[in-house]
Design a protein around this motif. Structure first.
Motif, short mmCIF file in Angstrom:
data_model
loop_
_atom_site.label_atom_id
_atom_site.label_comp_id
_atom_site.label_asym_id
_atom_site.label_seq_id
_atom_site.Cartn_x
_atom_site.Cartn_y
_atom_site.Cartn_z
N LEU A 327 -99.94 25.14 -7.91
CA LEU A 327 -101.19 24.43 -7.69
C LEU A 327 -100.95 23.34 -6.66
N SER A 328 -101.86 23.23 -5.71
CA SER A 328 -101.77 22.17 -4.70
C SER A 328 -102.91 21.18 -4.92
N PHE A 329 -102.57 19.90 -4.98
CA PHE A 329 -103.54 18.85 -5.23
C PHE A 329 -103.65 17.94 -4.00
N VAL A 330 -104.86 17.53 -3.69
CA VAL A 330 -105.09 16.57 -2.62
C VAL A 330 -106.06 15.52 -3.14
N VAL A 331 -105.66 14.25 -3.09
CA VAL A 331 -106.54 13.14 -3.45
C VAL A 331 -106.83 12.37 -2.18
N ASN A 332 -108.11 12.34 -1.78
CA ASN A 332 -108.50 11.74 -0.51
C ASN A 332 -108.88 10.28 -0.64
N HIS A 333 -108.86 9.58 0.48
CA HIS A 333 -109.37 8.21 0.61
C HIS A 333 -108.72 7.27 -0.42
N LEU A 334 -107.40 7.27 -0.46
CA LEU A 334 -106.69 6.38 -1.38
C LEU A 334 -106.85 4.94 -0.94
N CYS A 335 -107.38 4.11 -1.81
CA CYS A 335 -107.53 2.68 -1.53
C CYS A 335 -106.81 1.91 -2.62
N LEU A 336 -105.52 1.68 -2.43
CA LEU A 336 -104.68 0.99 -3.42
C LEU A 336 -104.00 -0.20 -2.76
N SER A 337 -103.70 -1.20 -3.54
CA SER A 337 -102.91 -2.32 -3.03
C SER A 337 -101.52 -1.84 -2.66
N THR A 338 -100.90 -2.52 -1.71
CA THR A 338 -99.55 -2.16 -1.29
C THR A 338 -98.60 -2.23 -2.49
N GLY A 339 -97.78 -1.20 -2.65
CA GLY A 339 -96.82 -1.19 -3.76
C GLY A 339 -96.39 0.22 -4.09
N ARG A 340 -95.66 0.32 -5.19
CA ARG A 340 -95.14 1.61 -5.63
C ARG A 340 -95.92 2.08 -6.85
N TYR A 341 -96.24 3.37 -6.88
CA TYR A 341 -97.04 3.95 -7.96
C TYR A 341 -96.39 5.25 -8.44
N SER A 342 -96.68 5.62 -9.68
CA SER A 342 -96.25 6.91 -10.20
C SER A 342 -97.46 7.72 -10.60
N VAL A 343 -97.27 9.04 -10.71
CA VAL A 343 -98.37 9.96 -10.96
C VAL A 343 -98.17 10.68 -12.30
N ASN A 344 -99.23 10.67 -13.11
CA ASN A 344 -99.29 11.46 -14.33
C ASN A 344 -100.27 12.60 -14.13
N LEU A 345 -100.00 13.74 -14.76
CA LEU A 345 -100.85 14.91 -14.59
C LEU A 345 -101.17 15.53 -15.94
N ASN A 346 -102.46 15.67 -16.25
CA ASN A 346 -102.93 16.36 -17.45
C ASN A 346 -103.64 17.64 -17.03
N LEU A 347 -103.32 18.76 -17.72
CA LEU A 347 -103.94 20.04 -17.44
C LEU A 347 -104.74 20.50 -18.66
#
Length: 386
Positions: A327-347
């Motif tokens: 599965l390929s995911f694309v999240v557009n127009h990311l508007c986040l403060s500068t920093g490091r983030y992690s991703v969780n995925l629920n199916l």
């Protein structure tokens, strides 16, 4: 006054994964206790160390944070400190009165009213009814429970139980305060109020805090203990230990824990490590299961370094999947403060009603910006099978 209020000396606690064996081992250990003999310290079949050789001390006026990923042994250690369970090896020395919030609703009788539970908890801690009556109004005021204090606790929401439990535990002026992740249930205003109360207690008490909120840990802790698989692997200043905690999460990229009966594994294929302001986040996962055909939707959660959810978006899976599919995911127009983030995925399957898999810390990425910082999130997500 004794400054070392908590001393843990090579403390170890083991549990058994098999219920029947656990009951049998418990009978054996009880027999050894009655006979004055020492139970076997070595692990028996299906046993594991929840805590192993943990040593540390906490002084009066010190707030120590316990951090680590799920299953690291943090809550077990708090229960050992509170005397709810006894260690299989080593010893715990506690000096003074202990106030604890280890589990939501622990110590409350659901049939009794809030008022009655306050007096019961106070008597357990050694306070007389006269002393409790003097403190009662301040407890109710802090918990903001005047309207519901005479209602049965079973009618309380989780947030109400947290407010009353925290108010009781801290208003009785304990020498030692043990707090698990239960404060995460409260709203933002009560959390801020609770942190002020903890800061006030530190003039005479020792505090041990378990939390996945790195912002909270950094704000109030003097020292942080980092645990992994039941062991204390490092200790030191909050900044260094939080950085180590986040690095461990990052090192687990592609091997995130997956919970669920349908999906046997989620393997990360590729992703964009650096995302510019307003740009796209792209990643692919490979599913390994014989039951993936029913998947119809996914929720992508983005979590900041403090452990708080910064954003979340829902995407639909419209194509039928084979037994092994990417599965390929694309999240557009990311508007986040500068920093490091992690991703969780629920199916999900069954129209989004059935959770088939939950993948924690799938990977991490950097959000960068050139000119402006934004604290909002503008999600437009899509998903496609390849």
């Amino acid at each position: 006054m004794n400054n070392n209020l908590i001393v843990a000396d090579r403390v170890s606690k083991k549990f058994c994964r098999n219920l029947r064996k656990s009951l049998w081992y418990g009978i054996q250990d009880s027999y050894f206790d009655l006979c004055g003999r020492t139970a076997k310290e070595a692990l028996r079949k299906d046993e594991f160390w929840a805590n192993e050789e943990v040593s540390f001390s906490v002084q009066r006026g010190q707030c120590v944070g316990l951090i680590g990923h799920n299953g690291a042994g943090k809550t077990t250690l708090l229960k050992l400190l509170n005397g709810l369970i006894k260690p299989d090896k080593g010893k715990v020395q506690i000096s003074g009165r202990v106030g604890a919030m280890i589990a939501l609703g622990a110590g409350f009788n659901p049939i009794l009213t809030g008022r009655e539970n306050v007096f019961v908890n106070a008597s357990i801690l050694g306070l007389s009814q006269k002393e409790t009556r003097k403190l009662f109004d301040s407890i109710v005021e802090f918990a903001e429970m005047s309207e519901f204090i005479d209602s049965p606790v079973r009618t309380y929401s989780s947030g109400m139980m947290v407010r009353l439990g925290f108010a009781v535990a801290t208003s009785l002026k304990p020498d030692i305060l043990l707090i698990d992740e239960v404060l995460a249930v409260g709203d933002a205003r009560f959390k801020a109020k609770s942190l002020v109360r903890i800061s006030e207690l530190l003039s005479r008490s020792a505090v041990v805090l378990v939390s996945h909120s790195m912002a909270t840990v950094a704000q109030i802790c003097d020292e942080v203990l980092f645990m992994e698989k039941g062991r204390l692997v490092s200790r030191g200043a909050p900044t260094s230990q939080i950085e180590r905690y986040l690095c461990v999460a990052e090192d687990s990229v592609g091997t995130a824990d997956v919970y669920g009966d349908e999906i046997l594994g989620v393997e990360l294929i590729d992703y964009s490590r650096d995302v510019h302001q307003g740009g796209e986040l792209r990643f692919s996962v490979s599913l390994r299961s014989s039951e993936v055909n029913g998947l119809d939707s996914a929720i992508i959660g983005i979590v900041d370094q403090a452990g708080s959810q910064a954003a979340q978006t829902h995407v639909d899976i419209q194509e039928n999947l084979r037994s092994e599919q990417r599965l390929s995911f694309v999240v557009n127009h990311l508007c986040l403060s500068t920093g490091r983030y992690s991703v969780n995925l629920n199916l999900y399957s069954n129209g989004g009603k059935k959770l088939c898999a939950k993948s924690i810390n799938l990977f991490s990425f950097n959000a960068t910006t050139r000119k402006h910082l934004y604290a909002t999130y503008c999600p437009v997500g899509r998903v496609a099978s390849e």
